[in-house]
Design a protein around this motif. Structure first.
Motif, PDB file in Angstrom:
ATOM      1  N   ARG A 103      14.293  12.024  17.472  1.00 50.29           N
ATOM      2  CA  ARG A 103      13.524  13.297  17.009  1.00 50.29           C
ATOM      3  C   ARG A 103      14.226  14.118  16.508  1.00 50.29           C
ATOM      4  O   ARG A 103      15.518  14.420  16.209  1.00 50.29           O
ATOM      5  CB  ARG A 103      13.329  13.909  18.554  1.00 50.29           C
ATOM      6  CG  ARG A 103      12.596  12.892  19.557  1.00 50.29           C
ATOM      7  CD  ARG A 103      12.450  13.537  20.849  1.00 50.29           C
ATOM      8  NE  ARG A 103      12.047  12.684  22.056  1.00 50.29           N
ATOM      9  CZ  ARG A 103      10.821  12.203  22.201  1.00 50.29           C
ATOM     10  NH1 ARG A 103       9.760  12.632  21.404  1.00 50.29           N
ATOM     11  NH2 ARG A 103      10.612  11.573  23.139  1.00 50.29           N
ATOM     12  N   PHE A 104      13.496  14.966  15.758  1.00 49.87           N
ATOM     13  CA  PHE A 104      13.891  16.088  14.737  1.00 49.87           C
ATOM     14  C   PHE A 104      12.972  17.276  14.814  1.00 49.87           C
ATOM     15  O   PHE A 104      11.756  17.080  14.660  1.00 49.87           O
ATOM     16  CB  PHE A 104      14.078  15.206  13.471  1.00 49.87           C
ATOM     17  CG  PHE A 104      14.438  16.184  12.493  1.00 49.87           C
ATOM     18  CD1 PHE A 104      15.822  16.729  12.387  1.00 49.87           C
ATOM     19  CD2 PHE A 104      13.775  16.943  11.400  1.00 49.87           C
ATOM     20  CE1 PHE A 104      16.562  17.385  11.337  1.00 49.87           C
ATOM     21  CE2 PHE A 104      14.253  17.734  10.372  1.00 49.87           C
ATOM     22  CZ  PHE A 104      15.633  18.072  10.388  1.00 49.87           C
ATOM     23  N   SER A 105      13.642  18.378  15.100  1.00 53.55           N
ATOM     24  CA  SER A 105      13.021  19.470  15.198  1.00 53.55           C
ATOM     25  C   SER A 105      13.462  20.510  14.015  1.00 53.55           C
ATOM     26  O   SER A 105      14.460  20.682  13.752  1.00 53.55           O
ATOM     27  CB  SER A 105      13.196  20.269  16.571  1.00 53.55           C
ATOM     28  OG  SER A 105      12.284  21.387  16.786  1.00 53.55           O
ATOM     29  N   CYS A 137       9.443  17.487  16.205  1.00 51.54           N
ATOM     30  CA  CYS A 137       9.055  18.582  17.113  1.00 51.54           C
ATOM     31  C   CYS A 137       9.100  19.802  16.346  1.00 51.54           C
ATOM     32  O   CYS A 137       9.611  20.104  15.326  1.00 51.54           O
ATOM     33  CB  CYS A 137      10.446  18.507  18.149  1.00 51.54           C
ATOM     34  SG  CYS A 137      10.768  16.848  18.742  1.00 51.54           S
ATOM     35  N   ALA A 138       9.004  20.949  17.064  1.00 52.29           N
ATOM     36  CA  ALA A 138       8.985  22.430  16.414  1.00 52.29           C
ATOM     37  C   ALA A 138       9.296  23.331  17.648  1.00 52.29           C
ATOM     38  O   ALA A 138       8.930  23.220  18.797  1.00 52.29           O
ATOM     39  CB  ALA A 138       7.626  22.652  15.720  1.00 52.29           C
ATOM     40  N   TYR A 159       6.501  20.555  21.262  1.00 54.19           N
ATOM     41  CA  TYR A 159       6.562  22.011  20.977  1.00 54.19           C
ATOM     42  C   TYR A 159       8.065  22.161  21.822  1.00 54.19           C
ATOM     43  O   TYR A 159       7.744  22.153  23.069  1.00 54.19           O
ATOM     44  CB  TYR A 159       5.658  22.711  20.991  1.00 54.19           C
ATOM     45  CG  TYR A 159       5.913  24.159  20.182  1.00 54.19           C
ATOM     46  CD1 TYR A 159       5.792  24.092  19.016  1.00 54.19           C
ATOM     47  CD2 TYR A 159       6.077  25.375  20.893  1.00 54.19           C
ATOM     48  CE1 TYR A 159       6.203  25.190  18.244  1.00 54.19           C
ATOM     49  CE2 TYR A 159       6.323  26.529  20.152  1.00 54.19           C
ATOM     50  CZ  TYR A 159       6.432  26.514  19.105  1.00 54.19           C
ATOM     51  OH  TYR A 159       6.651  27.692  18.432  1.00 54.19           O
ATOM     52  N   HIS A 160       8.669  23.016  21.435  1.00 48.12           N
ATOM     53  CA  HIS A 160       9.901  23.519  22.241  1.00 48.12           C
ATOM     54  C   HIS A 160       9.842  24.905  22.230  1.00 48.12           C
ATOM     55  O   HIS A 160       9.748  25.849  21.246  1.00 48.12           O
ATOM     56  CB  HIS A 160      11.153  23.185  21.540  1.00 48.12           C
ATOM     57  CG  HIS A 160      12.406  23.802  22.178  1.00 48.12           C
ATOM     58  ND1 HIS A 160      13.038  25.197  21.556  1.00 48.12           N
ATOM     59  CD2 HIS A 160      13.220  23.622  23.258  1.00 48.12           C
ATOM     60  CE1 HIS A 160      13.777  25.303  22.384  1.00 48.12           C
ATOM     61  NE2 HIS A 160      14.109  24.476  23.351  1.00 48.12           N
ATOM     62  N   CYS A 161       9.907  25.543  23.701  1.00 57.84           N
ATOM     63  CA  CYS A 161       9.701  26.970  23.952  1.00 57.84           C
ATOM     64  C   CYS A 161      10.383  27.176  25.100  1.00 57.84           C
ATOM     65  O   CYS A 161      10.139  27.039  26.293  1.00 57.84           O
ATOM     66  CB  CYS A 161       8.265  27.407  24.132  1.00 57.84           C
ATOM     67  SG  CYS A 161       8.219  29.187  24.131  1.00 57.84           S
ATOM     68  N   VAL A 196       5.753  18.943  25.680  1.00 63.16           N
ATOM     69  CA  VAL A 196       6.341  20.289  25.746  1.00 63.16           C
ATOM     70  C   VAL A 196       8.017  19.900  26.290  1.00 63.16           C
ATOM     71  O   VAL A 196       8.283  19.165  27.089  1.00 63.16           O
ATOM     72  CB  VAL A 196       5.677  21.228  26.708  1.00 63.16           C
ATOM     73  CG1 VAL A 196       6.851  22.301  27.003  1.00 63.16           C
ATOM     74  CG2 VAL A 196       4.532  21.866  26.392  1.00 63.16           C
ATOM     75  N   CYS A 197       8.921  20.664  25.428  1.00 61.13           N
ATOM     76  CA  CYS A 197      10.192  20.807  25.803  1.00 61.13           C
ATOM     77  C   CYS A 197      10.785  22.038  26.144  1.00 61.13           C
ATOM     78  O   CYS A 197      10.423  23.060  25.095  1.00 61.13           O
ATOM     79  CB  CYS A 197      10.997  20.209  24.726  1.00 61.13           C
ATOM     80  SG  CYS A 197      12.930  20.237  24.965  1.00 61.13           S
TER      81      CYS A 197
END
Length: 330
Positions: A103-105, A137-138, A159-161, A196-197
């Motif tokens: 994965r790459f964000s 990912c973002a 999506y990472h938050c 979600v992460c």
């Protein structure tokens, strides 16, 4: 007591707050660690997930998060720059994929991203997809459903938050946004179809009870990918003199996060370079089964090949087939 709790979890029950507090206080740490190890293997097997990130926009953030070198409120030596080009982002994604990373964000400083920035990010994801099959990912702050839909349409699947810490502790660390605003972003990401992460940072002065509160909070919002950062105090930030966690505090936290969230990927993240190789191996044995690898934003990370070898020597199987279950209600 520990064996009884372990059996209940394997039978499908969930850890209670009272049990978690008792486990945190147990003098039988090795017994706790071994129970967490068995729970990890029972629910998650030997799969180990890898991802990497690029700091696509750095510094000048208007938020006042006390741990962060990128806040304009604090005098740090962080490098400041605007959005990187799609070409640079795609090159980095391709480089990470060649190393076997799944994965790459793209990560950007700031409270949110403007619509112009979202379209530029979309162009970066389009360029990434043209070069490689890496999963995208973002992590772009607080976003509306409209903006998240654009990202999803251009290949962003996660999506990472970060929630960052326990609800009872967060207001002491940040006054410019709330966890409710973060939850709104997570809910919007899920509505457009993203996974979600969400995790946070330990060692910011919170108590063990608040770490437990945090783990239960993440469970309550159905998070299955949980980055566990360790505070690396940065000169110029309000937390620069925060004392470090002990090894036992860290390992006990990992064990409790695993028992509270038995089906989650617990992810090595920023600040873990402070841990000795022995403690990192122990953490994987207990419950860490994922890693953000490479250079991590404003703190040093680990090289991908070294991380993968570390996971394998701990009996884990590095694989890209680790999309976590989506079992929440929209």
């Amino acid at each position: 007591m520990i064996q009884t709790i372990e059996k209940r979890l394997i039978d499908g029950s969930a850890l209670t707050l009272e049990e978690a507090l008792l486990l945190a206080a147990t003098p039988h740490k090795e017994e706790l660690y071994e129970a967490a190890h068995r729970i990890t293997r029972h629910f998650m097997g030997d799969a180990f997930d890898t991802c990497s990130i690029i700091n696509a926009k750095s510094g000048n953030c208007p938020e006042d998060c006390k741990w962060c070198a990128q806040s304009r409120h604090y005098a740090t030596t962080i490098e400041k720059y605007g959005l990187l080009s799609p070409e640079i982002c795609a090159e980095q994604a391709e480089y990470n994929r060649r190393q076997g990373i799944g994965r790459f964000s793209l990560v950007a400083s700031g409270r949110t991203a403007s619509m112009a920035e979202i379209h530029r990010m979309a162009a970066s994801y389009r360029a990434i997809k043209e070069k490689t099959d890496i999963k995208c990912c973002a992590s772009l702050g607080l976003l509306s459903e409209e903006k998240l839909q654009i990202l999803f349409d251009h290949g962003v699947t996660t999506y990472h938050c970060n929630m960052e810490t326990a609800p009872s502790f967060f207001p002491t660390l940040c006054s410019t946004h709330t966890q409710d605003e973060k939850l709104d972003t997570i809910r919007a990401a899920r509505r457009v179809g993203m996974r979600v992460c969400s995790g946070g940072i330990i060692g910011m002065g919170e108590s063990m009870e608040q770490r437990i509160e945090f783990a239960f909070f993440l469970r309550s919002i159905d998070v299955y990918s949980i980055p566990i950062n360790i505070l690396q105090p940065i000169a110029g930030t309000p937390l620069e003199h925060t004392p470090p966690l002990t090894e036992e505090e860290y390992l006990t936290t990992v064990a409790l996060f695993r028992l509270i969230n038995p089906r989650a990927f617990l992810r090595f993240s920023g600040g873990r370079a402070q841990l000795s190789p022995e403690v990192q191996r122990k953490a994987i044995h207990i419950g860490i089964n994922a890693a953000i690898t490479g250079d991590l934003l404003t703190t040093t990370g680990s090289k991908a090949a070294e991380d993968m070898e570390l996971a394998r020597t701990c009996g884990m199987r590095v694989t890209n087939q680790t999309d976590w279950e989506v079992s929440y209600d929209h």
